[in-house]
Motif scaffolding. Structure first.
Motif, PDB file in Angstrom:
ATOM      1  N   LEU A   1       0.830  -1.202   0.000  1.00 46.82           N
ATOM      2  CA  LEU A   1       0.000   0.000   0.000  1.00 46.82           C
ATOM      3  C   LEU A   1       0.868   1.257   0.000  1.00 46.82           C
ATOM      4  O   LEU A   1       1.899   1.308   0.668  1.00 46.82           O
ATOM      5  N   GLU A   2       0.430   2.269  -0.757  1.00 53.06           N
ATOM      6  CA  GLU A   2       1.079   3.572  -0.692  1.00 53.06           C
ATOM      7  C   GLU A   2       1.014   4.084   0.749  1.00 53.06           C
ATOM      8  O   GLU A   2       0.040   3.831   1.483  1.00 53.06           O
ATOM      9  N   HIS A   3       2.031   4.830   1.171  1.00 53.13           N
ATOM     10  CA  HIS A   3       2.080   5.218   2.565  1.00 53.13           C
ATOM     11  C   HIS A   3       3.019   6.389   2.782  1.00 53.13           C
ATOM     12  O   HIS A   3       3.821   6.738   1.913  1.00 53.13           O
ATOM     13  N   VAL A   4       2.912   6.974   3.949  1.00 53.55           N
ATOM     14  CA  VAL A   4       3.884   7.927   4.457  1.00 53.55           C
ATOM     15  C   VAL A   4       4.581   7.261   5.637  1.00 53.55           C
ATOM     16  O   VAL A   4       3.924   6.691   6.518  1.00 53.55           O
ATOM     17  N   HIS A   5       5.900   7.329   5.644  1.00 55.28           N
ATOM     18  CA  HIS A   5       6.676   6.770   6.751  1.00 55.28           C
ATOM     19  C   HIS A   5       7.353   7.907   7.494  1.00 55.28           C
ATOM     20  O   HIS A   5       8.038   8.730   6.887  1.00 55.28           O
ATOM     21  N   VAL A   6       7.152   7.955   8.804  1.00 53.32           N
ATOM     22  CA  VAL A   6       7.837   8.912   9.665  1.00 53.32           C
ATOM     23  C   VAL A   6       8.731   8.109  10.606  1.00 53.32           C
ATOM     24  O   VAL A   6       8.238   7.310  11.413  1.00 53.32           O
ATOM     25  N   ALA A   7      10.041   8.291  10.482  1.00 56.25           N
ATOM     26  CA  ALA A   7      10.999   7.545  11.298  1.00 56.25           C
ATOM     27  C   ALA A   7      11.043   8.122  12.711  1.00 56.25           C
ATOM     28  O   ALA A   7      10.696   9.286  12.933  1.00 56.25           O
ATOM     29  N   PRO A   8      11.490   7.329  13.678  1.00 59.18           N
ATOM     30  CA  PRO A   8      11.658   7.859  15.035  1.00 59.18           C
ATOM     31  C   PRO A   8      12.636   9.023  15.049  1.00 59.18           C
ATOM     32  O   PRO A   8      13.581   9.068  14.259  1.00 59.18           O
TER      33      PRO A   8
ATOM     34  N   ALA B   1       6.410   0.343  16.290  1.00 61.92           N
ATOM     35  CA  ALA B   1       5.779   1.036  15.164  1.00 61.92           C
ATOM     36  C   ALA B   1       4.275   1.094  15.359  1.00 61.92           C
ATOM     37  O   ALA B   1       3.678   0.244  16.029  1.00 61.92           O
ATOM     38  N   VAL B   2       3.671   2.119  14.771  1.00 54.31           N
ATOM     39  CA  VAL B   2       2.222   2.226  14.717  1.00 54.31           C
ATOM     40  C   VAL B   2       1.820   2.387  13.262  1.00 54.31           C
ATOM     41  O   VAL B   2       2.426   3.167  12.516  1.00 54.31           O
ATOM     42  N   PHE B   3       0.815   1.619  12.848  1.00 52.42           N
ATOM     43  CA  PHE B   3       0.263   1.689  11.496  1.00 52.42           C
ATOM     44  C   PHE B   3      -1.078   2.390  11.576  1.00 52.42           C
ATOM     45  O   PHE B   3      -1.968   1.983  12.327  1.00 52.42           O
ATOM     46  N   ILE B   4      -1.201   3.471  10.797  1.00 49.02           N
ATOM     47  CA  ILE B   4      -2.368   4.338  10.869  1.00 49.02           C
ATOM     48  C   ILE B   4      -3.243   4.127   9.635  1.00 49.02           C
ATOM     49  O   ILE B   4      -2.760   4.127   8.501  1.00 49.02           O
ATOM     50  N   LEU B   5      -4.548   3.946   9.878  1.00 51.53           N
ATOM     51  CA  LEU B   5      -5.509   3.694   8.811  1.00 51.53           C
ATOM     52  C   LEU B   5      -6.569   4.788   8.839  1.00 51.53           C
ATOM     53  O   LEU B   5      -7.318   4.926   9.822  1.00 51.53           O
ATOM     54  N   HIS B   6      -6.632   5.564   7.774  1.00 57.82           N
ATOM     55  CA  HIS B   6      -7.538   6.708   7.698  1.00 57.82           C
ATOM     56  C   HIS B   6      -8.985   6.269   7.433  1.00 57.82           C
ATOM     57  O   HIS B   6      -9.282   5.091   7.214  1.00 57.82           O
ATOM     58  N   GLY B   7      -9.871   7.253   7.421  1.00 54.89           N
ATOM     59  CA  GLY B   7     -11.282   6.999   7.178  1.00 54.89           C
ATOM     60  C   GLY B   7     -11.657   7.124   5.711  1.00 54.89           C
ATOM     61  O   GLY B   7     -10.837   7.480   4.854  1.00 54.89           O
TER      62      GLY B   7
ATOM     63  N   ARG C   1     -12.179  -7.952   2.451  1.00 50.63           N
ATOM     64  CA  ARG C   1     -11.172  -9.009   2.491  1.00 50.63           C
ATOM     65  C   ARG C   1      -9.874  -8.566   1.818  1.00 50.63           C
ATOM     66  O   ARG C   1      -8.781  -8.806   2.338  1.00 50.63           O
ATOM     67  N   ARG C   2      -9.998  -7.883   0.690  1.00 50.39           N
ATOM     68  CA  ARG C   2      -8.805  -7.412  -0.015  1.00 50.39           C
ATOM     69  C   ARG C   2      -8.027  -6.419   0.829  1.00 50.39           C
ATOM     70  O   ARG C   2      -6.802  -6.508   0.953  1.00 50.39           O
ATOM     71  N   SER C   3      -8.721  -5.472   1.463  1.00 48.53           N
ATOM     72  CA  SER C   3      -8.030  -4.457   2.262  1.00 48.53           C
ATOM     73  C   SER C   3      -7.387  -5.060   3.501  1.00 48.53           C
ATOM     74  O   SER C   3      -6.268  -4.682   3.877  1.00 48.53           O
ATOM     75  N   LEU C   4      -8.074  -5.981   4.149  1.00 55.44           N
ATOM     76  CA  LEU C   4      -7.478  -6.645   5.303  1.00 55.44           C
ATOM     77  C   LEU C   4      -6.174  -7.334   4.914  1.00 55.44           C
ATOM     78  O   LEU C   4      -5.169  -7.247   5.628  1.00 55.44           O
ATOM     79  N   ASP C   5      -6.193  -7.997   3.779  1.00 54.51           N
ATOM     80  CA  ASP C   5      -4.985  -8.693   3.323  1.00 54.51           C
ATOM     81  C   ASP C   5      -3.882  -7.706   2.966  1.00 54.51           C
ATOM     82  O   ASP C   5      -2.704  -7.928   3.289  1.00 54.51           O
ATOM     83  N   LEU C   6      -4.240  -6.601   2.310  1.00 58.01           N
ATOM     84  CA  LEU C   6      -3.233  -5.617   1.919  1.00 58.01           C
ATOM     85  C   LEU C   6      -2.585  -4.954   3.133  1.00 58.01           C
ATOM     86  O   LEU C   6      -1.370  -4.702   3.141  1.00 58.01           O
ATOM     87  N   VAL C   7      -3.382  -4.649   4.141  1.00 57.61           N
ATOM     88  CA  VAL C   7      -2.798  -4.054   5.354  1.00 57.61           C
ATOM     89  C   VAL C   7      -1.871  -5.055   6.035  1.00 57.61           C
ATOM     90  O   VAL C   7      -0.738  -4.716   6.414  1.00 57.61           O
TER      91      VAL C   7
ATOM     92  N   HIS D   1       8.276   4.233  14.876  1.00 57.49           N
ATOM     93  CA  HIS D   1       8.048   4.415  13.451  1.00 57.49           C
ATOM     94  C   HIS D   1       6.545   4.625  13.246  1.00 57.49           C
ATOM     95  O   HIS D   1       5.724   3.965  13.893  1.00 57.49           O
ATOM     96  N   VAL D   2       6.183   5.521  12.352  1.00 53.36           N
ATOM     97  CA  VAL D   2       4.788   5.722  11.975  1.00 53.36           C
ATOM     98  C   VAL D   2       4.642   5.394  10.491  1.00 53.36           C
ATOM     99  O   VAL D   2       5.387   5.918   9.653  1.00 53.36           O
ATOM    100  N   PHE D   3       3.703   4.521  10.187  1.00 52.32           N
ATOM    101  CA  PHE D   3       3.371   4.203   8.798  1.00 52.32           C
ATOM    102  C   PHE D   3       1.899   4.536   8.604  1.00 52.32           C
ATOM    103  O   PHE D   3       1.019   3.867   9.146  1.00 52.32           O
ATOM    104  N   SER D   4       1.625   5.594   7.857  1.00 52.18           N
ATOM    105  CA  SER D   4       0.257   5.976   7.566  1.00 52.18           C
ATOM    106  C   SER D   4      -0.087   5.451   6.178  1.00 52.18           C
ATOM    107  O   SER D   4       0.470   5.893   5.168  1.00 52.18           O
ATOM    108  N   LEU D   5      -0.980   4.470   6.139  1.00 53.13           N
ATOM    109  CA  LEU D   5      -1.270   3.743   4.910  1.00 53.13           C
ATOM    110  C   LEU D   5      -2.409   4.392   4.136  1.00 53.13           C
ATOM    111  O   LEU D   5      -3.353   4.921   4.732  1.00 53.13           O
TER     112      LEU D   5
END
Length: 226
Positions: free
Chosen positions: A6-13, A31-37, A94-100, A57-61
């Motif tokens: 998935l495309e994402h923004v990564h913010v390092a510690p 790390a925390v993975f962030i999922l928007h609305g 199902r597709r999104s769950l697998d992609l995350v 680490h922050v990964f905003s997907l």
């Protein structure tokens, strides 16, 4: 930046000194993975992420499907009667769950993350997705924050090994007309019923994250640091 499904923004510690940098090279970081609305994108929750502990680490997907200038994790099944009773479309969900899940696994490998300190933070559709992910694989996620979401019918009866004692923060909006407060609190009740360590909060606003709610989210995430 590593290539994730998935495309994402990564913010390092943050690394404030050469000593910190050397420690990062030898220690696996949390790390925390962030999922928007629905209709937002990977930039939407970065203001929230800025308040989280800076050793993560922050990964905003970004969700996979375009929608109204933003993106969505799935289409809505409105057959139960409207937005307040909506459910995820099964195939999209199902597709999104697998992609995350695949993106989390790829990031753990690419960034040498600590596999025992992976958190999920989701808002609305992202919260619904996050709650389902932790039920499907509770050993992968150390904690989950679900803001203004609900527990999808497809996952409501799951009671997996490993969920007992899992820290789960569920927030609802007393004035939320998109996802009614009762749906969010029903999810909290179900997680408590199957043994998760549930923290719940109900806030006076609508479908958004206010300052009181944000402060409680930050306190919860900080309490998970080991």
């Amino acid at each position: 930046m590593a290539d994730l499904p998935l495309e994402h923004v990564h913010v390092a510690p943050d690394a404030e000194s050469e000593t910190d940098l050397a420690a990062e090279a030898t220690e696996a970081a949390p790390a925390v993975f962030i999922l928007h609305g629905r209709g937002a994108d990977e930039e939407d929750l970065l203001p929230v992420a800025r308040h989280l502990p800076d050793d993560h680490h922050v990964f905003s997907l970004r969700a996979p499907d375009p929608l109204h200038g933003g993106y969505t994790w799935y289409d809505l099944d409105l057959s139960a009667g409207g937005l307040e009773a909506s459910q995820p479309d099964a195939a999209d969900f199902r597709r999104s769950l697998d992609l995350v899940a695949e993106s989390v696994d790829a990031a753990v490998d690419a960034y040498s993350l600590d596999p025992d300190r992976i958190g999920l933070l989701g808002f609305s559709q992202g919260a619904i997705t996050s709650l389902s992910l932790v039920l499907e694989n509770p050993d992968r996620y150390a904690w989950v924050v679900a803001l203004h979401g609900y527990l999808a019918d497809s996952h409501a009866d799951l009671d997996p090994d490993g969920i007992e004692g899992k820290p789960v923060f569920v927030a609802a909006g007393a004035g939320d007309r998109v996802i009614p407060e009762s749906r969010s609190l029903d999810a909290a009740d179900r997680f408590a019923e199957i043994g998760a360590a549930v923290t719940r909060g109900s806030y006076p606003g609508g479908h958004g994250i206010g300052q009181e709610e944000l402060a409680d989210v930050v306190a919860f995430v900080e309490s998970q640091r080991v």
